[in-house]
Write a protein that holds these residues in place. Structure first.
Motif, mmCIF file in Angstrom:
data_model
loop_
_atom_site.group_PDB
_atom_site.id
_atom_site.type_symbol
_atom_site.label_atom_id
_atom_site.label_comp_id
_atom_site.label_asym_id
_atom_site.label_seq_id
_atom_site.Cartn_x
_atom_site.Cartn_y
_atom_site.Cartn_z
ATOM 1 N N MET A 1 32.145 -9.671 -22.219
ATOM 2 C CA MET A 1 31.505 -9.835 -20.946
ATOM 3 C C MET A 1 31.939 -8.708 -20.012
ATOM 4 O O MET A 1 31.110 -8.159 -19.306
ATOM 5 C CB MET A 1 31.839 -11.199 -20.363
ATOM 6 N N ALA A 2 33.209 -8.390 -20.008
ATOM 7 C CA ALA A 2 33.697 -7.323 -19.130
ATOM 8 C C ALA A 2 33.001 -5.999 -19.444
ATOM 9 O O ALA A 2 32.595 -5.273 -18.531
ATOM 10 C CB ALA A 2 35.208 -7.173 -19.250
ATOM 11 N N ARG A 3 32.851 -5.699 -20.722
ATOM 12 C CA ARG A 3 32.190 -4.455 -21.121
ATOM 13 C C ARG A 3 30.727 -4.440 -20.672
ATOM 14 O O ARG A 3 30.219 -3.438 -20.203
ATOM 15 C CB ARG A 3 32.275 -4.272 -22.633
ATOM 16 N N PHE A 4 30.042 -5.569 -20.827
ATOM 17 C CA PHE A 4 28.657 -5.663 -20.374
ATOM 18 C C PHE A 4 28.552 -5.427 -18.874
ATOM 19 O O PHE A 4 27.688 -4.677 -18.414
ATOM 20 C CB PHE A 4 28.066 -7.036 -20.729
ATOM 21 N N LEU A 5 29.435 -6.063 -18.096
ATOM 22 C CA LEU A 5 29.388 -5.910 -16.642
ATOM 23 C C LEU A 5 29.696 -4.470 -16.229
ATOM 24 O O LEU A 5 29.080 -3.944 -15.302
ATOM 25 C CB LEU A 5 30.360 -6.892 -15.979
ATOM 26 N N HIS A 7 29.053 -1.792 -18.038
ATOM 27 C CA HIS A 7 27.869 -1.017 -18.419
ATOM 28 C C HIS A 7 26.746 -1.221 -17.397
ATOM 29 O O HIS A 7 26.083 -0.255 -16.994
ATOM 30 C CB HIS A 7 27.400 -1.421 -19.814
ATOM 31 N N ALA A 8 26.536 -2.459 -16.978
ATOM 32 C CA ALA A 8 25.490 -2.750 -15.993
ATOM 33 C C ALA A 8 25.779 -2.051 -14.666
ATOM 34 O O ALA A 8 24.884 -1.483 -14.038
ATOM 35 C CB ALA A 8 25.369 -4.256 -15.787
ATOM 36 N N ALA A 9 27.031 -2.076 -14.239
ATOM 37 C CA ALA A 9 27.408 -1.408 -12.984
ATOM 38 C C ALA A 9 27.210 0.101 -13.101
ATOM 39 O O ALA A 9 26.682 0.741 -12.176
ATOM 40 C CB ALA A 9 28.851 -1.732 -12.626
ATOM 41 N N ALA A 10 27.594 0.676 -14.239
ATOM 42 C CA ALA A 10 27.435 2.119 -14.443
ATOM 43 C C ALA A 10 25.962 2.523 -14.462
ATOM 44 O O ALA A 10 25.610 3.636 -14.066
ATOM 45 C CB ALA A 10 28.106 2.540 -15.741
ATOM 46 N N ALA A 11 25.103 1.603 -14.892
ATOM 47 C CA ALA A 11 23.670 1.877 -14.938
ATOM 48 C C ALA A 11 23.009 1.684 -13.575
ATOM 49 O O ALA A 11 21.811 1.926 -13.425
ATOM 50 C CB ALA A 11 23.002 0.977 -15.968
ATOM 51 N N GLY A 12 23.782 1.241 -12.584
ATOM 52 C CA GLY A 12 23.253 1.092 -11.234
ATOM 53 C C GLY A 12 22.703 -0.285 -10.906
ATOM 54 O O GLY A 12 22.064 -0.466 -9.869
ATOM 55 N N SER A 13 22.963 -1.266 -11.756
ATOM 56 C CA SER A 13 22.484 -2.615 -11.487
ATOM 57 C C SER A 13 23.256 -3.209 -10.309
ATOM 58 O O SER A 13 24.473 -3.104 -10.247
ATOM 59 C CB SER A 13 22.684 -3.498 -12.717
ATOM 60 N N PRO A 14 22.555 -3.859 -9.364
ATOM 61 C CA PRO A 14 23.255 -4.470 -8.238
ATOM 62 C C PRO A 14 23.967 -5.761 -8.615
ATOM 63 O O PRO A 14 24.817 -6.247 -7.884
ATOM 64 C CB PRO A 14 22.142 -4.748 -7.234
ATOM 65 N N GLY A 15 23.626 -6.339 -9.765
ATOM 66 C CA GLY A 15 24.248 -7.581 -10.196
ATOM 67 C C GLY A 15 23.530 -8.142 -11.400
ATOM 68 O O GLY A 15 22.663 -7.490 -11.982
ATOM 69 N N CYS A 16 23.905 -9.346 -11.784
ATOM 70 C CA CYS A 16 23.233 -9.990 -12.911
ATOM 71 C C CYS A 16 23.292 -11.499 -12.720
ATOM 72 O O CYS A 16 23.994 -12.003 -11.859
ATOM 73 C CB CYS A 16 23.856 -9.576 -14.236
ATOM 74 N N HIS A 17 22.520 -12.205 -13.534
ATOM 75 C CA HIS A 17 22.520 -13.662 -13.457
ATOM 76 C C HIS A 17 22.514 -14.262 -14.853
ATOM 77 O O HIS A 17 22.123 -13.616 -15.816
ATOM 78 C CB HIS A 17 21.326 -14.172 -12.643
ATOM 79 N N ARG A 18 22.960 -15.498 -14.926
ATOM 80 C CA ARG A 18 22.967 -16.287 -16.153
ATOM 81 C C ARG A 18 22.398 -17.650 -15.805
ATOM 82 O O ARG A 18 22.481 -18.070 -14.648
ATOM 83 C CB ARG A 18 24.396 -16.471 -16.690
ATOM 84 N N GLN A 19 21.863 -18.345 -16.789
ATOM 85 C CA GLN A 19 21.311 -19.667 -16.520
ATOM 86 C C GLN A 19 21.737 -20.672 -17.592
ATOM 87 O O GLN A 19 20.931 -21.132 -18.392
ATOM 88 C CB GLN A 19 19.785 -19.593 -16.410
ATOM 89 N N PRO A 20 23.020 -21.025 -17.588
ATOM 90 C CA PRO A 20 23.472 -22.026 -18.561
ATOM 91 C C PRO A 20 23.056 -23.430 -18.116
ATOM 92 O O PRO A 20 22.835 -23.675 -16.931
ATOM 93 C CB PRO A 20 24.993 -21.888 -18.510
ATOM 94 N N PRO A 21 22.950 -24.353 -19.058
ATOM 95 C CA PRO A 21 22.702 -25.743 -18.671
ATOM 96 C C PRO A 21 23.897 -26.296 -17.884
ATOM 97 O O PRO A 21 25.044 -26.001 -18.225
ATOM 98 C CB PRO A 21 22.557 -26.478 -20.007
ATOM 99 N N VAL A 22 23.631 -27.070 -16.866
ATOM 100 C CA VAL A 22 24.694 -27.694 -16.072
ATOM 101 C C VAL A 22 25.608 -28.510 -16.982
ATOM 102 O O VAL A 22 26.831 -28.516 -16.818
ATOM 103 C CB VAL A 22 24.081 -28.605 -14.986
ATOM 104 N N GLU A 23 25.019 -29.166 -17.965
ATOM 105 C CA GLU A 23 25.763 -30.043 -18.849
ATOM 106 C C GLU A 23 26.696 -29.284 -19.805
ATOM 107 O O GLU A 23 27.580 -29.883 -20.409
ATOM 108 C CB GLU A 23 24.775 -30.905 -19.651
ATOM 109 N N ASN A 24 26.529 -27.986 -19.928
ATOM 110 C CA ASN A 24 27.415 -27.168 -20.756
ATOM 111 C C ASN A 24 28.573 -26.700 -19.873
ATOM 112 O O ASN A 24 28.641 -25.557 -19.433
ATOM 113 C CB ASN A 24 26.660 -25.982 -21.352
#
Length: 64
Positions: A1-5, A7-24
């Motif tokens: 996850m750290a590596r993905f974040l 990479h996303a920051a280096a690519a200029g992404s302002p942020g990201c989102h995830r949508q896990p089920p509340v029950e998980n």
């Protein structure tokens, strides 16, 4: 996850989102520990069930 974040920051992404089920709860805790925060409502996921109960979707966001 750290590596993905990184990479996303280096690519200029302002942020990201995830949508896990509340029950998980394990997934929700995993993303909270990595700086994601709950955003908005938690609607039902049409047709999806877990242990016979309907499932809710949680949107979690993180600014980079």
């Amino acid at each position: 996850m750290a590596r993905f974040l990184e990479h996303a920051a280096a690519a200029g992404s302002p942020g990201c989102h995830r949508q896990p089920p509340v029950e998980n709860t394990r997934a929700v805790r995993f993303f909270e520990r990595r700086g994601f925060a709950t955003h908005g409502k938690e609607p039902l996921v049409p047709g999806l069930r877990y242990r016979g109960a309907r499932v809710h979707q949680r949107t979690m966001v993180r600014t980079l």
